[in-house]
Design a protein around this motif. Structure first.
Motif, PDB file in Angstrom:
ATOM      1  N   ILE A  61      58.309  47.792 -36.243  1.00  0.00           N
ATOM      2  CA  ILE A  61      58.462  48.715 -35.114  1.00  0.00           C
ATOM      3  C   ILE A  61      59.829  49.380 -35.120  1.00  0.00           C
ATOM      4  O   ILE A  61      60.865  48.717 -35.035  1.00  0.00           O
ATOM      5  CB  ILE A  61      58.227  47.999 -33.769  1.00  0.00           C
ATOM      6  CG1 ILE A  61      56.792  47.457 -33.707  1.00  0.00           C
ATOM      7  CG2 ILE A  61      58.494  48.944 -32.604  1.00  0.00           C
ATOM      8  CD1 ILE A  61      56.481  46.661 -32.458  1.00  0.00           C
ATOM      9  N   ASN A  62      59.810  50.698 -35.204  1.00  0.00           N
ATOM     10  CA  ASN A  62      61.024  51.497 -35.112  1.00  0.00           C
ATOM     11  C   ASN A  62      61.302  51.772 -33.634  1.00  0.00           C
ATOM     12  O   ASN A  62      60.383  52.121 -32.886  1.00  0.00           O
ATOM     13  CB  ASN A  62      60.806  52.819 -35.865  1.00  0.00           C
ATOM     14  CG  ASN A  62      62.045  53.666 -35.926  1.00  0.00           C
ATOM     15  OD1 ASN A  62      62.639  54.008 -34.906  1.00  0.00           O
ATOM     16  ND2 ASN A  62      62.428  54.038 -37.138  1.00  0.00           N
ATOM     17  N   LYS A  64      62.327  54.277 -32.241  1.00  0.00           N
ATOM     18  CA  LYS A  64      61.953  55.650 -31.880  1.00  0.00           C
ATOM     19  C   LYS A  64      60.453  55.804 -31.619  1.00  0.00           C
ATOM     20  O   LYS A  64      60.021  56.834 -31.131  1.00  0.00           O
ATOM     21  CB  LYS A  64      62.383  56.625 -32.976  1.00  0.00           C
ATOM     22  CG  LYS A  64      63.886  56.747 -33.118  1.00  0.00           C
ATOM     23  CD  LYS A  64      64.251  57.769 -34.173  1.00  0.00           C
ATOM     24  CE  LYS A  64      64.391  57.055 -35.490  1.00  0.00           C
ATOM     25  NZ  LYS A  64      64.838  57.891 -36.587  1.00  0.00           N
ATOM     26  N   ASN A  65      59.663  54.775 -31.953  1.00  0.00           N
ATOM     27  CA  ASN A  65      58.223  54.842 -31.765  1.00  0.00           C
ATOM     28  C   ASN A  65      57.879  54.574 -30.304  1.00  0.00           C
ATOM     29  O   ASN A  65      57.953  53.434 -29.830  1.00  0.00           O
ATOM     30  CB  ASN A  65      57.527  53.824 -32.680  1.00  0.00           C
ATOM     31  CG  ASN A  65      56.030  53.945 -32.639  1.00  0.00           C
ATOM     32  OD1 ASN A  65      55.423  53.939 -31.569  1.00  0.00           O
ATOM     33  ND2 ASN A  65      55.424  54.040 -33.806  1.00  0.00           N
ATOM     34  N   THR A  67      55.095  54.554 -28.720  1.00  0.00           N
ATOM     35  CA  THR A  67      53.915  53.732 -28.470  1.00  0.00           C
ATOM     36  C   THR A  67      54.225  52.245 -28.576  1.00  0.00           C
ATOM     37  O   THR A  67      53.780  51.456 -27.751  1.00  0.00           O
ATOM     38  CB  THR A  67      52.792  54.100 -29.467  1.00  0.00           C
ATOM     39  OG1 THR A  67      52.507  55.495 -29.337  1.00  0.00           O
ATOM     40  CG2 THR A  67      51.535  53.303 -29.217  1.00  0.00           C
ATOM     41  N   SER A  69      57.524  50.657 -29.312  1.00  0.00           N
ATOM     42  CA  SER A  69      58.864  50.097 -29.104  1.00  0.00           C
ATOM     43  C   SER A  69      58.941  49.219 -27.859  1.00  0.00           C
ATOM     44  O   SER A  69      59.702  48.241 -27.848  1.00  0.00           O
ATOM     45  CB  SER A  69      59.913  51.207 -29.046  1.00  0.00           C
ATOM     46  OG  SER A  69      59.663  52.083 -27.980  1.00  0.00           O
ATOM     47  N   ARG A 103      49.977  50.486 -36.851  1.00  0.00           N
ATOM     48  CA  ARG A 103      50.081  51.733 -36.108  1.00  0.00           C
ATOM     49  C   ARG A 103      48.731  52.007 -35.451  1.00  0.00           C
ATOM     50  O   ARG A 103      47.853  51.166 -35.452  1.00  0.00           O
ATOM     51  CB  ARG A 103      50.488  52.903 -37.029  1.00  0.00           C
ATOM     52  CG  ARG A 103      51.902  52.800 -37.575  1.00  0.00           C
ATOM     53  CD  ARG A 103      52.929  52.949 -36.458  1.00  0.00           C
ATOM     54  NE  ARG A 103      54.293  52.936 -36.931  1.00  0.00           N
ATOM     55  CZ  ARG A 103      55.047  51.846 -37.038  1.00  0.00           C
ATOM     56  NH1 ARG A 103      54.565  50.660 -36.756  1.00  0.00           N
ATOM     57  NH2 ARG A 103      56.296  51.934 -37.436  1.00  0.00           N
TER      58      ARG A 103
END
Length: 189
Positions: A61-62, A64-65, A67, A69, A103
């Motif tokens: 998990i980045n 910036k995501n 959905t 984060s 994802r």
């Protein structure tokens, strides 16, 4: 099972305990998924269960995501937790793969495409929660990968019935056949 498009597979997507509990408050909401599963098994169509889950520490998990984060901050949804296990009402058989994705699309970060290609599957029958999430993302990616696609309209759920209707009536037909389970079953018979 072959149809005019080639060898088919049913994808039951995001029917995991943590997601089902948010979308399907009554058991009846899961009946279409159970019927689709029963139909596929009866016709010897391979079934793939797709779930979303993450490793401990959330390395996938980045920040910036938008959905995902929040999950890394609040915890939960690791692959070993109860929330990521397939719902008991549609339990996989021993020979039915459970694919873990990282994802929204069933393809992203998973081994789904490798398994489908290895088995000569070129037609996907999609069902899942949510219509505007995993179903939409998987349909788009599957179309780009040249799979033929059927969406089981009544075996898809979304928190917004209007969005579900727009997608299944106006958007999905541009890249897939959209059927209800009864029509799909009749086609197989």
């Amino acid at each position: 099972m072959k149809n005019q498009d080639g060898k088919s597979a049913l994808l039951l997507m995001d029917l995991q305990k943590g997601i089902v509990s948010r979308f399907a408050e009554q058991d009846e909401a899961l009946y279409p998924f159970q019927k689709a599963l029963e139909t596929a098994r009866k016709h010897e169509i391979p079934v793939f269960f797709v779930r979303v889950g993450f490793s401990e520490g959330y390395p996938e998990i980045n920040p910036k995501n938008k959905t995902f984060s929040a999950i890394s901050q609040s915890g939960g949804m690791t692959i070993s937790e109860e929330a990521t296990q397939i719902h008991d009402s549609v339990k996989p058989l021993e020979n039915e793969p459970v694919i873990t994705k990282y994802r929204v699309s069933a393809f992203t970060g998973s081994n789904l495409e490798v398994i489908l290609r290895a088995q000569g599957i070129d037609h996907l029958v999609l069902s899942g929660i949510a219509t505007s999430g995993v179903v939409l993302s998987t349909l788009r990616e599957a179309a780009d990968k040249d799979f033929s696609i059927t969406v089981l309209k009544d075996a898809c759920l979304d928190s917004d019935p209007e969005v579900h209707e727009v997608l299944t009536e106006k958007v999905f037909p541009k890249q897939a056949e959209v059927k209800n389970i009864a029509d799909w079953t009749d086609h197989l018979n």
